[in-house]
Design a protein around this motif. Structure first.
Motif, PDB file in Angstrom:
ATOM      1  N   TRP A   1       0.857  -1.183   0.000  1.00  0.00           N
ATOM      2  CA  TRP A   1       0.000   0.000   0.000  1.00  0.00           C
ATOM      3  C   TRP A   1       0.895   1.235   0.000  1.00  0.00           C
ATOM      4  N   ILE A   2       0.678   2.111  -0.983  1.00  0.00           N
ATOM      5  CA  ILE A   2       1.489   3.315  -1.149  1.00  0.00           C
ATOM      6  C   ILE A   2       0.563   4.528  -1.125  1.00  0.00           C
ATOM      7  N   GLN A   3       1.015   5.599  -0.478  1.00  0.00           N
ATOM      8  CA  GLN A   3       0.199   6.815  -0.398  1.00  0.00           C
ATOM      9  C   GLN A   3       0.910   7.990  -1.052  1.00  0.00           C
TER      10      GLN A   3
ATOM     11  N   LEU B   1       5.384   4.621   1.916  1.00  0.00           N
ATOM     12  CA  LEU B   1       4.972   3.249   2.183  1.00  0.00           C
ATOM     13  C   LEU B   1       4.034   3.211   3.386  1.00  0.00           C
ATOM     14  N   VAL B   2       2.807   2.767   3.134  1.00  0.00           N
ATOM     15  CA  VAL B   2       1.801   2.684   4.188  1.00  0.00           C
ATOM     16  C   VAL B   2       1.851   1.318   4.866  1.00  0.00           C
ATOM     17  N   HIS B   3       1.907   0.263   4.053  1.00  0.00           N
ATOM     18  CA  HIS B   3       1.949  -1.100   4.599  1.00  0.00           C
ATOM     19  C   HIS B   3       2.507  -2.038   3.529  1.00  0.00           C
ATOM     20  N   SER B   4       3.286  -3.012   3.975  1.00  0.00           N
ATOM     21  CA  SER B   4       3.865  -3.981   3.041  1.00  0.00           C
ATOM     22  C   SER B   4       3.764  -5.392   3.625  1.00  0.00           C
ATOM     23  N   TYR B   5       3.450  -6.334   2.731  1.00  0.00           N
ATOM     24  CA  TYR B   5       3.289  -7.733   3.153  1.00  0.00           C
ATOM     25  C   TYR B   5       3.874  -8.646   2.071  1.00  0.00           C
TER      26      TYR B   5
END
Length: 253
Positions: free
Chosen positions: A26-28, A34-38
């Motif tokens: 998730w990129i903003q 970087l908002v969240h990475s999995y």
């Protein structure tokens, strides 16, 4: 577009076609925050933007079913979000625009010092506007100074000062602070000619009383002077007495 009240929680939806080796990023914004990475079956948050720390999560039990939605708490970061997903079979990219709704104007402060009145409020979102008005409406031009400041929490403080050009007029002054979603109005100052007339009546009564007292004093002085003049014109009783002087020897002969 997804609209969420500031400070609330929300879910940014995203889905993908299931497969092995799932990657979710998730990129903003255009800067690529970087908002969240999995990936590798776990969160990878080493490079997460510090503004989103402890505020993001995925639905881990639903990733295998193609759910890459992001839960975001304490919403304050509006803008465009990009959801990138990939598996061994495919890649996908989707976008969603998050709009943070206004924070309610909870309190307005008003202060008056002589002919200067100030209206202010704090902790507002989004950026507010402040306008002045009168009741009854008038075409007078307002001499105002308005300042807007943004805090570290991306909230706004606003303050405006108005100089009264004619404090003696019978007018109610009000200021209104507004955003896209809400507004607040405060009545700041009311001047009445009746109050001025009462003061004038009191002053007139005092002046009239002083004039009456002065006239009475002049009358008393005139009467006193008249009486004194009459007394001075009457012969003194001692002066009316005949003094018999001794006769000289010549007169006796």
């Amino acid at each position: 577009m997804l609209t969420v009240p500031r400070g609330e929680n929300c879910i940014l939806p995203c889905s993908f076609k299931t497969g092995a080796d799932v990657v979710i990023d998730w990129i903003q914004g255009t800067e690529g925050n970087l908002v969240h990475s999995y990936h590798h079956s776990q969160d990878q948050l080493s490079y997460q933007d510090r503004r989103f720390r402890n505020r993001t999560s995925l639905f881990k039990d639903q990733i295998s079913r193609g759910n890459a939605s992001l839960q975001l708490t304490g919403v304050q970061d509006q803008g465009r979000y990009r959801c990138f997903t990939s598996t061994i079979l495919s890649k996908k990219e989707s976008f969603i625009h998050l709009q943070v709704d206004g924070r309610k104007i909870q309190q307005m402060q008003t202060v008056q010092v002589k002919n200067n009145i100030t209206c202010s409020s704090e902790g507002i979102y989004p950026e507010p506007e402040l306008t002045w008005s009168t009741n009854p409406p008038s075409n007078m031009s307002f001499n105002t100074t308005t300042r807007v400041q943004q805090t570290e929490q991306q909230l706004y403080n606003i303050s405006s000062s108005l100089i009264l050009s004619d404090p003696g007029t019978d007018v109610v002054y009000s200021c209104t602070i507004s955003t896209r979603r809400n507004n607040g109005t405060a009545t700041l100052f009311e001047s009445s000619k009746k109050g001025s007339d009462n003061v004038g009546g009191i002053i007139g009564g005092v002046v009239a009383a002083i004039v009456v007292i002065a006239a009475a004093a002049v009358t008393c002085v005139v009467l006193y002077l008249k009486k004194r003049s009459t007394t001075d014109s009457t012969p003194d009783s001692a002066a009316q007495q005949t003094v018999d002087l001794p006769m000289s020897p010549l007169e006796t002969g």
